[in-house]
Scaffold this active site. Structure first.
Site, short mmCIF file in Angstrom:
data_model
loop_
_atom_site.label_atom_id
_atom_site.label_comp_id
_atom_site.label_asym_id
_atom_site.label_seq_id
_atom_site.Cartn_x
_atom_site.Cartn_y
_atom_site.Cartn_z
N ASP A 30 -10.95 16.67 -48.96
CA ASP A 30 -10.33 17.89 -49.47
C ASP A 30 -8.82 17.79 -49.26
O ASP A 30 -8.35 17.34 -48.21
CB ASP A 30 -10.88 19.12 -48.74
N ILE A 31 -8.06 18.19 -50.27
CA ILE A 31 -6.60 18.05 -50.23
C ILE A 31 -5.97 19.05 -49.24
O ILE A 31 -4.84 18.84 -48.79
CB ILE A 31 -6.03 18.25 -51.66
N GLN A 93 -15.28 30.67 -54.77
CA GLN A 93 -15.23 29.40 -55.50
C GLN A 93 -14.02 29.39 -56.43
O GLN A 93 -13.98 30.12 -57.43
CB GLN A 93 -16.51 29.19 -56.32
N HIS A 99 -19.46 21.94 -56.04
CA HIS A 99 -19.06 21.05 -54.94
C HIS A 99 -19.62 21.57 -53.63
O HIS A 99 -19.77 22.77 -53.43
CB HIS A 99 -17.54 20.90 -54.85
N LEU A 100 -19.92 20.63 -52.74
CA LEU A 100 -20.40 20.94 -51.40
C LEU A 100 -19.29 20.60 -50.42
O LEU A 100 -18.76 19.49 -50.46
CB LEU A 100 -21.65 20.13 -51.05
N HIS A 101 -18.92 21.55 -49.59
CA HIS A 101 -17.95 21.28 -48.54
C HIS A 101 -18.68 20.73 -47.31
O HIS A 101 -19.72 21.27 -46.92
CB HIS A 101 -17.25 22.56 -48.09
P1 AMP Z 1 -13.68 26.26 -53.41
O1 AMP Z 1 -12.83 27.39 -52.86
O2 AMP Z 1 -15.05 26.23 -52.84
O3 AMP Z 1 -13.66 26.25 -54.93
O4 AMP Z 1 -12.99 24.93 -52.90
C1 AMP Z 1 -12.18 24.13 -53.68
C2 AMP Z 1 -11.61 23.11 -52.75
O5 AMP Z 1 -10.99 22.09 -53.54
C3 AMP Z 1 -10.53 23.65 -51.81
O6 AMP Z 1 -10.94 23.43 -50.45
C4 AMP Z 1 -9.29 22.86 -52.17
O7 AMP Z 1 -8.49 22.54 -51.05
C5 AMP Z 1 -9.89 21.61 -52.82
N1 AMP Z 1 -9.03 20.91 -53.76
C6 AMP Z 1 -8.27 21.46 -54.74
N2 AMP Z 1 -7.63 20.49 -55.43
C7 AMP Z 1 -7.99 19.31 -54.87
C8 AMP Z 1 -7.66 17.93 -55.13
N3 AMP Z 1 -6.84 17.58 -56.12
N4 AMP Z 1 -8.23 16.99 -54.34
C9 AMP Z 1 -9.07 17.33 -53.34
N5 AMP Z 1 -9.42 18.60 -53.05
C10 AMP Z 1 -8.88 19.58 -53.80
#
Ligand code: AMP
Ligand code: ZN
Length: 113
Positions: A30-31, A93, A99-101
Site C-alpha cells: 500500500d502506498i 472503499q 482489494h484485500l488489505h
Molecule cells: P480503500 O480505502 O479500501 O479503497 O483502500 C485503498 C488503498 O489503496 C488505500 O490504503 C491507499 O493508500 C491505497 N493506494 C492508493 N493508490 C495506491 C497506489 N498507487 N499504490 C498502492 N496503493 C495505493
C-alpha cells in the site's frame, strides 16, 4: 478498465512494489501504509467490490484468501495480521477495484484503527 487505478497496476502500466503475482491475483505494498506491513491483494480482472462477485467466483475468492495466507508466512507477519475488505462508500472503499488489505507488523488492537 483503463481508468481504474488497480487495473493499471495489474497490467504493469503503473508501478507498484509487487510482492506476489500469478495469473489471477497480485499483491503489492500500500502506498500509504497504516501499519508497518500493509499489503493489498487484488484480482487482476476488474471487480468493483465484493458485491460484484457471484457464485461463479468461488475459486477466485478462495485464491485471494489463500494468497493472503501465503503472505501470512512472511517473517514480518509472524505475530499475525489483520485482513480487511472495505466495500462501498460507507465501508470506506476509495479505490473501486476489489482489494484485500493485509495489515500487521504491530499489534493491531481493537477497535480497528
Ligand atoms: P480503500 O480505502 O479500501 O479503497 O483502500 C485503498 C488503498 O489503496 C488505500 O490504503 C491507499 O493508500 C491505497 N493506494 C492508493 N493508490 C495506491 C497506489 N498507487 N499504490 C498502492 N496503493 C495505493
Ligand atoms: Zn479495476
Amino acid at each position: 478498465m483503463s481508468d481504474c487505478l488497480f487495473c493499471r497496476i495489474a497490467s504493469g502500466e503503473i508501478p507498484a512494489q509487487v510482492l506476489y503475482e500469478d495469473e489471477e491475483v497480485m499483491a503489492f505494498r500500500d502506498i500509504n501504509p497504516q501499519a508497518p506491513v500493509h499489503i493489498l491483494v487484488i484480482p487482476k480482472n476488474h471487480y468493483t467490490s465484493l458485491l460484484d462477485l457471484t457464485e461463479r467466483d468461488q475459486e477466485l475468492l478462495a485464491h485471494l484468501l489463500l494468497t493472503v495466507k501465503k503472505l501470512g508466512s512472511r517473517s514480518d507477519l509472524e505475530g499475525g495480521f489483520r485482513t480487511v475488505i472495505n466495500t462501498g462508500d460507507d465501508g470506506g472503499q476509495w479505490v473501486k477495484h476489489l482489494h484485500l488489505h493485509v495489515l500487521g507488523g504491530r499489534p493491531m488492537g481493537w477497535p480497528p484503527g
